[in-house]
Design a protein around this motif. Structure first.
Motif, PDB file in Angstrom:
ATOM      1  N   UNK A   1       0.833  -1.207   0.000  1.00 39.39           N
ATOM      2  CA  UNK A   1       0.000   0.000   0.000  1.00 39.39           C
ATOM      3  C   UNK A   1       0.866   1.255   0.000  1.00 39.39           C
ATOM      4  N   UNK A   2       1.926   1.257   0.782  1.00 39.12           N
ATOM      5  CA  UNK A   2       2.830   2.407   0.804  1.00 39.12           C
ATOM      6  C   UNK A   2       3.659   2.469  -0.483  1.00 39.12           C
ATOM      7  N   UNK A   3       4.083   1.307  -0.959  1.00 38.38           N
ATOM      8  CA  UNK A   3       4.880   1.284  -2.190  1.00 38.38           C
ATOM      9  C   UNK A   3       4.085   1.801  -3.373  1.00 38.38           C
ATOM     10  N   UNK A   4       2.787   1.540  -3.364  1.00 41.10           N
ATOM     11  CA  UNK A   4       1.918   2.031  -4.448  1.00 41.10           C
ATOM     12  C   UNK A   4       1.913   3.548  -4.504  1.00 41.10           C
ATOM     13  N   UNK A   5       2.073   4.172  -3.359  1.00 43.56           N
ATOM     14  CA  UNK A   5       2.055   5.637  -3.299  1.00 43.56           C
ATOM     15  C   UNK A   5       3.441   6.258  -3.417  1.00 43.56           C
ATOM     16  N   UNK A   6       4.471   5.427  -3.553  1.00 43.33           N
ATOM     17  CA  UNK A   6       5.841   5.949  -3.548  1.00 43.33           C
ATOM     18  C   UNK A   6       6.155   6.780  -4.786  1.00 43.33           C
ATOM     19  N   UNK A   7       5.406   6.581  -5.875  1.00 43.46           N
ATOM     20  CA  UNK A   7       5.637   7.355  -7.093  1.00 43.46           C
ATOM     21  C   UNK A   7       4.608   8.469  -7.288  1.00 43.46           C
ATOM     22  N   UNK A   8       3.759   8.665  -6.299  1.00 43.94           N
ATOM     23  CA  UNK A   8       2.790   9.759  -6.396  1.00 43.94           C
ATOM     24  C   UNK A   8       3.496  11.102  -6.211  1.00 43.94           C
ATOM     25  N   UNK A   9       2.938  12.184  -6.765  1.00 45.45           N
ATOM     26  CA  UNK A   9       3.587  13.494  -6.623  1.00 45.45           C
ATOM     27  C   UNK A   9       3.521  14.067  -5.209  1.00 45.45           C
ATOM     28  N   UNK A  10       2.732  13.474  -4.320  1.00 39.56           N
ATOM     29  CA  UNK A  10       2.679  13.928  -2.924  1.00 39.56           C
ATOM     30  C   UNK A  10       3.928  13.447  -2.187  1.00 39.56           C
ATOM     31  N   UNK A  11       4.482  14.306  -1.360  1.00 43.61           N
ATOM     32  CA  UNK A  11       5.687  13.968  -0.609  1.00 43.61           C
ATOM     33  C   UNK A  11       5.311  13.198   0.657  1.00 43.61           C
ATOM     34  N   UNK A  12       4.858  11.963   0.470  1.00 41.70           N
ATOM     35  CA  UNK A  12       4.429  11.132   1.588  1.00 41.70           C
ATOM     36  C   UNK A  12       5.612  10.729   2.477  1.00 41.70           C
ATOM     37  N   UNK A  13       5.344  10.674   3.787  1.00 40.02           N
ATOM     38  CA  UNK A  13       6.272  10.113   4.760  1.00 40.02           C
ATOM     39  C   UNK A  13       5.631   8.872   5.362  1.00 40.02           C
ATOM     40  N   UNK A  14       6.418   7.906   5.786  1.00 37.12           N
ATOM     41  CA  UNK A  14       5.862   6.842   6.625  1.00 37.12           C
ATOM     42  C   UNK A  14       5.652   7.382   8.044  1.00 37.12           C
ATOM     43  N   UNK A  15       4.872   6.648   8.829  1.00 39.24           N
ATOM     44  CA  UNK A  15       4.666   7.058  10.230  1.00 39.24           C
ATOM     45  C   UNK A  15       5.999   7.016  10.966  1.00 39.24           C
ATOM     46  N   UNK A  16       6.296   8.072  11.694  1.00 34.77           N
ATOM     47  CA  UNK A  16       7.544   8.089  12.456  1.00 34.77           C
ATOM     48  C   UNK A  16       7.925   9.488  12.897  1.00 34.77           C
ATOM     49  N   UNK A  17       8.976   9.565  13.684  1.00 45.72           N
ATOM     50  CA  UNK A  17       9.407  10.839  14.247  1.00 45.72           C
ATOM     51  C   UNK A  17       9.859  11.831  13.183  1.00 45.72           C
ATOM     52  N   UNK A  18      10.413  11.325  12.077  1.00 46.51           N
ATOM     53  CA  UNK A  18      10.902  12.226  11.030  1.00 46.51           C
ATOM     54  C   UNK A  18       9.788  13.116  10.496  1.00 46.51           C
ATOM     55  N   UNK A  19       8.617  12.514  10.254  1.00 42.90           N
ATOM     56  CA  UNK A  19       7.493  13.283   9.704  1.00 42.90           C
ATOM     57  C   UNK A  19       7.004  14.324  10.707  1.00 42.90           C
ATOM     58  N   UNK A  20       6.881  13.937  11.981  1.00 38.05           N
ATOM     59  CA  UNK A  20       6.403  14.887  12.984  1.00 38.05           C
ATOM     60  C   UNK A  20       7.440  15.994  13.226  1.00 38.05           C
ATOM     61  N   UNK A  21       8.714  15.638  13.143  1.00 44.66           N
ATOM     62  CA  UNK A  21       9.762  16.652  13.291  1.00 44.66           C
ATOM     63  C   UNK A  21       9.704  17.648  12.127  1.00 44.66           C
ATOM     64  N   UNK A  22       9.445  17.139  10.928  1.00 47.39           N
ATOM     65  CA  UNK A  22       9.331  18.015   9.762  1.00 47.39           C
ATOM     66  C   UNK A  22       8.148  18.961   9.912  1.00 47.39           C
ATOM     67  N   UNK A  23       7.029  18.453  10.432  1.00 46.41           N
ATOM     68  CA  UNK A  23       5.849  19.301  10.637  1.00 46.41           C
ATOM     69  C   UNK A  23       6.131  20.403  11.646  1.00 46.41           C
ATOM     70  N   UNK A  24       6.900  20.080  12.692  1.00 46.51           N
ATOM     71  CA  UNK A  24       7.251  21.092  13.692  1.00 46.51           C
ATOM     72  C   UNK A  24       8.175  22.151  13.093  1.00 46.51           C
ATOM     73  N   UNK A  25       9.140  21.705  12.284  1.00 42.29           N
ATOM     74  CA  UNK A  25      10.080  22.641  11.665  1.00 42.29           C
ATOM     75  C   UNK A  25       9.358  23.616  10.733  1.00 42.29           C
ATOM     76  N   UNK A  26       8.412  23.090   9.955  1.00 44.15           N
ATOM     77  CA  UNK A  26       7.689  23.924   8.997  1.00 44.15           C
ATOM     78  C   UNK A  26       6.456  24.582   9.596  1.00 44.15           C
TER      79      UNK A  26
END
Length: 232
Positions: free
Chosen positions: A79-104
């Motif tokens: 399911x995640x691999x199917x979205x890996x080529x989509x133009x949306x900059x998807x992140x998997x669940x994890x601290x990296x995504x939440x850290x990016x949201x805090x930074x931005x």
């Protein structure tokens, strides 16, 4: 006087029998190629040019897709691999995504779905694969995608938040979170255009963004915390 002399000079030339003959260019024949064959080839030239242009455009699109993979590239989840080529900059669940949201300082768009979910695939086709929709999401959100089957612990957390916030049950879950992890808005499947009384995904995105900007204190003091599993 000069004009008269020029005309007299011209009459003398003509009386002497000097004349300028016009010549017509005649196409030379190529050895072994008839004019009928040449006309046929010229008639097909526009089609050949269109085919070449289409081939080049397709190659450019393929190259763009190959170089525009997001943070889901290499995931073991289909399911995640199917979205890996989509133009949306998807992140998997994890601290990296939440850290990016805090930074931005941006809200999080979270998608919980599964490979077998028909409405998940429909949202992909209708919305997430559209470049203009992807641009809006990439400019205003940090996006996270979760596989219901491959990540059951995270899915259970999100389902508890889904029930607590009285959001529609089932998949997909389209949720909006603060950078700290407070789920404050969301729903299920949203079409690309408003239909049957259901708002479009674009309208939901704009609503979530407006709430995040104008009701930030309320969101942080309320909502459901997906990390601590507590709600106010």
């Amino acid at each position: 006087m000069r004009l008269g002399r020029d005309m007299s000079f011209s009459r003398k030339i003509l009386r002497r029998g000097i004349a300028i003959k016009s010549t017509k260019l005649k196409p030379s024949k190529l050895p072994g190629v008839s004019f009928a064959c040449m006309r046929t080839l010229l008639g097909k030239l526009p089609l050949l040019l269109c085919a070449l242009l289409a081939t080049g455009a397709a190659a450019q699109v393929s190259a763009l897709r190959a170089t525009s993979s997001n943070h889901l590239n290499g995931s073991k989840s289909s399911y995640l691999q199917r979205a890996s080529q989509q133009p949306i900059d998807w992140y998997p669940w994890g601290e990296e995504a939440f850290r990016k949201a805090k930074e931005l300082d941006r809200p999080i768009l979270l998608d919980l779905g599964a490979e077998w979910c028909p409405y998940c695939a429909q949202m992909d086709r209708e919305s997430y694969e559209r470049p203009e929709m992807a641009k809006f999401i990439n400019d205003h959100f940090v996006s996270i995608r979760v596989d219901f089957d491959m990540q059951p612990e995270i899915a259970a957390r999100l389902q508890r938040a889904q029930a607590y916030m009285n959001l529609p049950a089932g998949l997909p879950l389209t949720a909006f979170l603060s950078p700290s992890g407070k789920l404050y808005f969301g729903g299920g499947y949203f079409p690309a255009e408003p239909r049957g009384g259901k708002p479009s995904l674009g309208e939901m995105l704009e609503g979530a963004l407006c709430l995040f900007r104008e009701q930030r204190k309320t969101i942080e003091s309320g909502g459901f915390d997906v990390w601590t599993q507590e709600g106010v």
